[in-house]
Design a protein around this motif. Structure first.
Motif, PDB file in Angstrom:
ATOM      1  N   UNK A 167       0.851  -1.196   0.000  1.00  0.00           N
ATOM      2  CA  UNK A 167       0.000   0.000   0.000  1.00  0.00           C
ATOM      3  C   UNK A 167       0.883   1.240   0.000  1.00  0.00           C
ATOM      4  N   UNK A 168       0.735   2.084  -1.017  1.00  0.00           N
ATOM      5  CA  UNK A 168       1.583   3.267  -1.127  1.00  0.00           C
ATOM      6  C   UNK A 168       0.794   4.537  -0.789  1.00  0.00           C
ATOM      7  N   UNK A 169       0.894   4.959   0.459  1.00  0.00           N
ATOM      8  CA  UNK A 169       0.271   6.208   0.912  1.00  0.00           C
ATOM      9  C   UNK A 169      -1.188   6.316   0.455  1.00  0.00           C
ATOM     10  N   UNK A 170      -1.969   5.307   0.810  1.00  0.00           N
ATOM     11  CA  UNK A 170      -3.344   5.209   0.310  1.00  0.00           C
ATOM     12  C   UNK A 170      -4.216   6.393   0.638  1.00  0.00           C
ATOM     13  N   UNK A 171      -3.936   7.061   1.755  1.00  0.00           N
ATOM     14  CA  UNK A 171      -4.864   8.099   2.212  1.00  0.00           C
ATOM     15  C   UNK A 171      -4.385   9.507   1.904  1.00  0.00           C
ATOM     16  N   UNK A 172      -3.195   9.643   1.280  1.00  0.00           N
ATOM     17  CA  UNK A 172      -2.638  10.991   1.136  1.00  0.00           C
ATOM     18  C   UNK A 172      -3.403  11.842   0.120  1.00  0.00           C
ATOM     19  N   UNK A 173      -4.148  11.214  -0.780  1.00  0.00           N
ATOM     20  CA  UNK A 173      -4.917  11.980  -1.765  1.00  0.00           C
ATOM     21  C   UNK A 173      -6.383  12.158  -1.339  1.00  0.00           C
ATOM     22  N   UNK A 174      -6.713  11.720  -0.123  1.00  0.00           N
ATOM     23  CA  UNK A 174      -8.116  11.728   0.309  1.00  0.00           C
ATOM     24  C   UNK A 174      -8.420  12.911   1.227  1.00  0.00           C
ATOM     25  N   UNK A 175      -9.669  13.372   1.171  1.00  0.00           N
ATOM     26  CA  UNK A 175     -10.140  14.340   2.155  1.00  0.00           C
ATOM     27  C   UNK A 175     -10.154  13.679   3.526  1.00  0.00           C
ATOM     28  N   UNK A 176      -9.909  14.460   4.595  1.00  0.00           N
ATOM     29  CA  UNK A 176      -9.810  13.865   5.933  1.00  0.00           C
ATOM     30  C   UNK A 176     -10.985  12.981   6.328  1.00  0.00           C
TER      31      UNK A 176
END
Length: 249
Positions: A167-176
């Motif tokens: 998993x490569x930074x799965x949440x970094x492109x997501x809204x909080x």
């Protein structure tokens, strides 16, 4: 050959350079079945490059990566067969925008793993249910939120029945507000024994989910250990300095 047959992956003296810039310097670690390894560190420390080398999206400059004793950097190795077993989920989703959610999940089992349509559909539905996206099977990616797209991307990777997921930074492109729904899926996978390598900036998540934590700085593994050791009693100054930025831990 590997020293320990229980290791699924063994990374040995891994080096990666882009021109004269050495991004990874002599990286060594192992992955056993059921390990949940979080890779933490500042941006630019080499975390994502290391993951991309493990999936052969980047070609290592030096060193070896062994999968069940076979060196995957050997030109005779089948990259596509290896990637069936070592899947990757990206921060940018990488879904096919012209395909429905279900078709996005079926394409790998059908085209790569050569499964028949019914098996591919059953597998895809099984994992779309697991990530809570079964009601969206006919939707196109543009109709989904970022968190929903990421959950589909996870289901798509699972449909290949991999042995390890990266998993490569799965949440970094997501809204909080969407981060939690993705982290919950990953926590469930960890509880069920999925072997995972996770590059993440979510420190509380890494602390709670990981059997092992790798802290990277300047292209090297600065410190590694259990979650309790790294978050509770870091030994290296760089580790302490990095973790001090996260006051809520």
């Amino acid at each position: 050959m590997m020293k320990d047959e229980k290791n699924i992956l063994e990374v040995s003296h891994l080096v990666k350079s882009f021109g004269s810039h050495e991004v990874l310097k002599d990286i060594d670690f192992t992955v056993k079945k059921g390990d949940v390894i979080s890779i933490i560190g500042a941006s630019g420390s080499g975390k994502s490059t290391m993951l991309r080398c493990i999936n052969l999206l980047e070609t290592p400059t030096g060193g070896s990566i062994y999968y069940h004793g076979d060196d995957i950097t050997d030109p005779k190795m089948s990259v596509s067969t290896y990637r069936e077993k070592v899947g990757m989920v990206f921060q940018s989703f990488n879904l096919f925008n012209n395909l429905s959610v279900l078709d996005n999940c079926m394409i790998g089992p059908e085209k790569v793993a050569k499964k028949d349509k019914k098996t591919a559909k059953d597998l895809s539905m099984q994992f779309l249910v697991k990530v809570g996206m079964e009601q969206y099977i006919n939707a196109k990616p543009r109709q989904l939120s970022g968190g929903q797209k990421q959950r589909v991307a996870i289901a798509r990777a699972l449909a290949m029945e991999p042995e390890i997921l990266l998993f490569d930074e799965l949440t970094s492109a997501l809204d909080p507000q969407m981060v939690g729904e993705v982290l919950n899926v990953m926590s469930t996978l960890a509880e069920e024994g999925m072997t995972m390598l996770i590059v993440t900036h979510e420190m509380a998540f890494a602390r709670d989910i990981s059997s092992h934590v790798i802290f990277m700085a300047d292209g090297v593994i600065e410190e590694e250990g259990t979650s309790g050791q790294i978050f509770g009693n870091p030994q290296k100054e760089k580790t302490r300095e990095f973790l001090s930025r996260f006051r809520n831990l």
